[in-house]
Design a protein around this motif. Structure first.
Motif, PDB file in Angstrom:
ATOM      1  N   MET A 139      -0.180   9.349   2.606  1.00  0.00           N
ATOM      2  CA  MET A 139      -0.285   8.572   1.370  1.00  0.00           C
ATOM      3  C   MET A 139      -0.893   7.199   1.618  1.00  0.00           C
ATOM      4  O   MET A 139      -1.566   6.642   0.739  1.00  0.00           O
ATOM      5  CB  MET A 139       1.086   8.444   0.715  1.00  0.00           C
ATOM      6  CG  MET A 139       1.599   9.775   0.174  1.00  0.00           C
ATOM      7  SD  MET A 139       3.298   9.705  -0.436  1.00  0.00           S
ATOM      8  CE  MET A 139       3.086   8.646  -1.869  1.00  0.00           C
ATOM      9  N   ALA A 140      -0.688   6.649   2.804  1.00  0.00           N
ATOM     10  CA  ALA A 140      -1.222   5.321   3.134  1.00  0.00           C
ATOM     11  C   ALA A 140      -2.733   5.339   3.345  1.00  0.00           C
ATOM     12  O   ALA A 140      -3.362   4.285   3.379  1.00  0.00           O
ATOM     13  CB  ALA A 140      -0.533   4.773   4.380  1.00  0.00           C
ATOM     14  N   THR A 141      -3.323   6.528   3.475  1.00  0.00           N
ATOM     15  CA  THR A 141      -4.764   6.611   3.744  1.00  0.00           C
ATOM     16  C   THR A 141      -5.543   7.219   2.584  1.00  0.00           C
ATOM     17  O   THR A 141      -6.700   7.590   2.752  1.00  0.00           O
ATOM     18  CB  THR A 141      -5.021   7.442   5.018  1.00  0.00           C
ATOM     19  OG1 THR A 141      -4.556   8.778   4.804  1.00  0.00           O
ATOM     20  CG2 THR A 141      -4.346   6.824   6.227  1.00  0.00           C
ATOM     21  N   SER A 142      -4.904   7.343   1.424  1.00  0.00           N
ATOM     22  CA  SER A 142      -5.568   7.972   0.293  1.00  0.00           C
ATOM     23  C   SER A 142      -5.303   7.188  -0.983  1.00  0.00           C
ATOM     24  O   SER A 142      -4.411   6.342  -1.037  1.00  0.00           O
ATOM     25  CB  SER A 142      -5.064   9.416   0.143  1.00  0.00           C
ATOM     26  OG  SER A 142      -5.829  10.111  -0.802  1.00  0.00           O
ATOM     27  N   HIS A 143      -6.073   7.488  -2.016  1.00  0.00           N
ATOM     28  CA  HIS A 143      -5.930   6.800  -3.304  1.00  0.00           C
ATOM     29  C   HIS A 143      -5.234   7.659  -4.351  1.00  0.00           C
ATOM     30  O   HIS A 143      -4.847   7.145  -5.404  1.00  0.00           O
ATOM     31  CB  HIS A 143      -7.306   6.386  -3.844  1.00  0.00           C
ATOM     32  CG  HIS A 143      -8.037   5.474  -2.926  1.00  0.00           C
ATOM     33  ND1 HIS A 143      -7.662   4.174  -2.734  1.00  0.00           N
ATOM     34  CD2 HIS A 143      -9.114   5.685  -2.122  1.00  0.00           C
ATOM     35  CE1 HIS A 143      -8.481   3.602  -1.859  1.00  0.00           C
ATOM     36  NE2 HIS A 143      -9.363   4.506  -1.476  1.00  0.00           N
ATOM     37  N   MET A 144      -5.065   8.950  -4.054  1.00  0.00           N
ATOM     38  CA  MET A 144      -4.519   9.862  -5.061  1.00  0.00           C
ATOM     39  C   MET A 144      -3.721  10.965  -4.386  1.00  0.00           C
ATOM     40  O   MET A 144      -4.102  11.463  -3.333  1.00  0.00           O
ATOM     41  CB  MET A 144      -5.675  10.491  -5.853  1.00  0.00           C
ATOM     42  CG  MET A 144      -5.266  11.261  -7.079  1.00  0.00           C
ATOM     43  SD  MET A 144      -4.609  10.258  -8.414  1.00  0.00           S
ATOM     44  CE  MET A 144      -6.002   9.208  -8.800  1.00  0.00           C
ATOM     45  N   ALA A 145      -2.611  11.340  -5.017  1.00  0.00           N
ATOM     46  CA  ALA A 145      -1.836  12.509  -4.599  1.00  0.00           C
ATOM     47  C   ALA A 145      -1.884  13.503  -5.748  1.00  0.00           C
ATOM     48  O   ALA A 145      -1.917  13.118  -6.917  1.00  0.00           O
ATOM     49  CB  ALA A 145      -0.392  12.117  -4.301  1.00  0.00           C
ATOM     50  N   VAL A 146      -1.901  14.780  -5.403  1.00  0.00           N
ATOM     51  CA  VAL A 146      -1.874  15.836  -6.415  1.00  0.00           C
ATOM     52  C   VAL A 146      -0.564  16.597  -6.229  1.00  0.00           C
ATOM     53  O   VAL A 146      -0.244  17.043  -5.131  1.00  0.00           O
ATOM     54  CB  VAL A 146      -3.088  16.777  -6.279  1.00  0.00           C
ATOM     55  CG1 VAL A 146      -2.991  17.929  -7.276  1.00  0.00           C
ATOM     56  CG2 VAL A 146      -4.391  16.000  -6.470  1.00  0.00           C
ATOM     57  N   VAL A 147       0.187  16.723  -7.325  1.00  0.00           N
ATOM     58  CA  VAL A 147       1.474  17.405  -7.299  1.00  0.00           C
ATOM     59  C   VAL A 147       1.363  18.612  -8.228  1.00  0.00           C
ATOM     60  O   VAL A 147       1.061  18.475  -9.409  1.00  0.00           O
ATOM     61  CB  VAL A 147       2.613  16.466  -7.759  1.00  0.00           C
ATOM     62  CG1 VAL A 147       3.945  17.191  -7.727  1.00  0.00           C
ATOM     63  CG2 VAL A 147       2.655  15.216  -6.888  1.00  0.00           C
TER      64      VAL A 147
END
Length: 192
Positions: A139-147
């Protein structure tokens, strides 16, 4: 917005005094019981993310660390007994104990969590410390999470502001000896 000064500790914002109540999914089980010095305190808020901790005794001890998106789509909880990934929605009407899979994808990281309903609006799954550390690192290396919930619902979670919030959560979990979740992206090894 009220500020609470805790003896020998930094000033923390009381989440209980806000007109917008603490999301049910983030509350400890005894939070709605009889009046007590029990409080939920905000440690960090950035973007759409918040880190909080629960104190049962007006700030002397911490028995719960929580961080998550204020939308409640993706949350993390740590206490002396477990680490959890949670998701909640006030519009859900989950059956007691209902189960289903929730897939979280962040960059190249993908993990399926076998969720179970804690109540009508909250899903939770236990997670090991090293697995949670890997998710927080992704999460610290990305701008978006997909759930994705089963094969029906896919939601995006903006990670803007999550780094300092998740770093605070890591620090809370480690300081309270709940779990070592590794060094956060924004944490410094020394205050000097």
């Amino acid at each position: 917005m009220a500020l609470v000064s805790l003896p020998g500790m930094a000033v923390a914002q009381s989440y209980d005094d806000r007109p917008r109540a603490m999301p049910v999914a983030m509350q400890p089980e005894d939070e709605n019981s009889s009046p007590s010095p029990s409080q939920m305190l905000v440690d960090e808020r950035a973007g759409g993310w918040v880190a909080i901790h629960h104190t049962p005794d007006a700030g002397v001890h911490t028995d719960l660390c929580i961080a998550g998106s204020e939308s409640e789509i993706l949350m993390f909880r740590a206490d002396a007994d477990s680490l959890q990934v949670r998701s909640a929605d006030d519009h859900w009407t989950l059956a007691n104990g209902e189960k289903g899979d929730m897939t979280v994808s962040v960059g190249t990281y993908t993990r399926v969590f076998h969720m179970q309903a804690n109540d009508a609006t909250t899903l939770a799954a236990d997670i090991r410390a090293d697995d949670l550390a890997h998710l927080l690192d992704a999460m610290a290396t990305s701008h978006m999470a997909v759930v994705k919930f089963g094969n029906r619902t896919t939601l995006s979670v903006n990670l803007a502001g999550s780094i300092p919030v998740l770093d605070r959560f890591r620090g809370c979990a480690e300081t309270q000896h709940f779990a070592n979740l590794g060094q956060g992206a924004g944490q410094k090894a020394s205050p000097f």
